[in-house]
Write an enzyme that holds these catalytic residues in place. Sequence first.
Site: not given
Lengths: 507, 199
Positions: B83, B91-93
């Site tokens: 991620n 960041i993929c959050l």
Amino acid sequence: MDSEEEYIYESDSGNESSENDGIGLEFDSDEGVGGAGGAIGKYKDLDEYPFEVLSTEEITKHMIDCIKEVNNVVNIPITTTRILLNHFRWDKEKLMERFYDGDQESLFHEAHVISPYKTPKQQTKDVSKSTGMEECDICLLKMPSAMMTGIECGHRFCTSCWTDYLTTKIMDEGMGQTISCAAHGCVILVDDQTVMKLLKDSKVKLKYQHLITKSFVECNRLLRWCPYPDCSYIVKVQYPDARPVICRCRNVFCFSCGENWHDPVKCNLLRRWIKKCDDDSETSNWIAANTKECPKCKVTIEKDGGCNHMVCKSLSCKADFCWVCLGPWEPHGSSWYSCNRYDEFEAKQARDAQEKSRASLQRYLFYCNRYMNHMQSLKFEHKLYASVKEKMEEMQQHNMSWIEVQFLKKAVDILCECRQTLMYTYVFAYYLRKNNQSVIFEDNQRDLETATETLSEYLERDITQENLADIKQKVQDKYRYCDQRRRKLLEHVHEGYDKDWWDYSDP
Amino acid sequence: MADIAVQRIKKELKEVIESDEIQRCNIFVELADDDYQDLRGKIAGPSDTPYEGGTFHLEIKIPKSYPFKPPKVKFLTRIWHPNISSATGAICLDILQDEWAASMTLRTVLLSLQALLAAAEPDDPQDEMVARQYRNNYPLFFKTAQYWTYFHAGGENSNSEFTEKVQSLKDMGVSDTRALIALSSCNWEMLQAVEEIFS
């Protein structure tokens, strides 16, 4: 309740061209409402397509009427009804059906509202008994309870944080109907009355009302904004169809796609064409390189980070899809990406397509030239109106009656219609595959084209006193012929639609 | 910068410094400039993960409309995680995007990132290359992530085989970070990595 609703929208009416509400809103007496109908009649000789044009104030009233109508039956708070209606995209029947047939709890849950039948729970966290102070989770300040507020879900924040939160959502994110509570993970929607109460800045209030109206119109399949720049009228129909409608601003457009009325070509082909035409510009190169279209609603999307799971932000769409393959997102979650696999077959297709594109460019330029040419001429013809008007006045001073000179204006009207039709015939022709009927179509097209050019020439030529009688006859003959040819051409194309003559290629 | 943003950041810095996590979970945040817009964070790799023993530096940018908009966070320390982009640290959050709520704080963000290190979400990858390795060859992913932690974040678990391969690419004149990326994305196959670098 009523006065409250009206109060909420009061200021909206101030902004949107209310000066047109007086006499000015009526059509000039010589054209009248009948004239407007006539304009449509000229565009398409079809059975009637009923529609009405509403102002923003009227649409607000319409929206309130919708809410009231439902509310008379379901009898829940008006704010809740509005959220429910929006959830069902303003489909009253669907809402009623679900309301009475299904599980109401799950309905409220789905629409992100607290059931109005429940007594609201008051969250009493951290209220210190002695001081009556509460801490706001946003600004982290201790506040007297009187300064704290919240909606039915029970999450409380201080009013100034609420105001800031709502302002950010409205001004930065353009959210209206779908602002949820500020607490983490809370999906309960903030109703419009609460929003209006908490907003302080009149600019933000206005934008909010505008967003509400906008989502109402966009979610409603029977409504469409007039696409003319700065026009704020809305066209309301009884059933959606690709038909011409005329706005109070006199703009004639297709109800289905919002483009200028484009008979004989159909909406989907026209959309492809316009996109193609735009492809020349730098902007479009950028758009092609950096954006994709939502596979459901076709809105253009730029991806500026994050993962490939896309959720369309368009108010009425919200499709879940994969950025890479533009397929629905759902299968990606469980079966991993299969869209990243390099497909030998598709790659070969892509290469072949590239070779083809060279040849098709030539073809495209041919049609595009002619399309653009008519569009350009159409722009000039509007200048012609001015010069013709002068000429008509001049003639009236030379012993001609008003009625006798009207033929000139009529001629320009017809000239413009012919140009517009011709313009779109080139789009149609571009996608058309050759067959017997397409040859007949092209003959019709050529015939109309020649006649239109001659008419244009007559009108631009000096009309003097000496040749007046002669030229009047010629002009009248020619415009009657043009008009007739135009109708024949359209009839032929429509007949083709009915009888399935037209084959499209995908150049 | 709006008053409320500055006020929040001041309080939050205090919150992080006073919190127990600073001892227990090792998170840290400090100002990078005086106007409360640019912050630096640090999180320790959680135990029982390939990131154990590493310290990961973060860049935290506070937008003007904070806390109504999420802070912009990215990894400054390179990390091998499905991620997190191995190239840029993006960041993929969800909570840094749509799921952000004004009541969240820098502390919750740092703790969530730490949790993300412990539990990757390969279904919503930021770095598809890493995610593929995670799904298809988890043991190799683990070793690679561990080696990245050693290489970039001061972790203790080296890997002599990997070091050797990086070294031999370095001998060909490739920078070690470049070599590491190429090898990691080619599942440590020397030939493929060479091809990727020189093609």
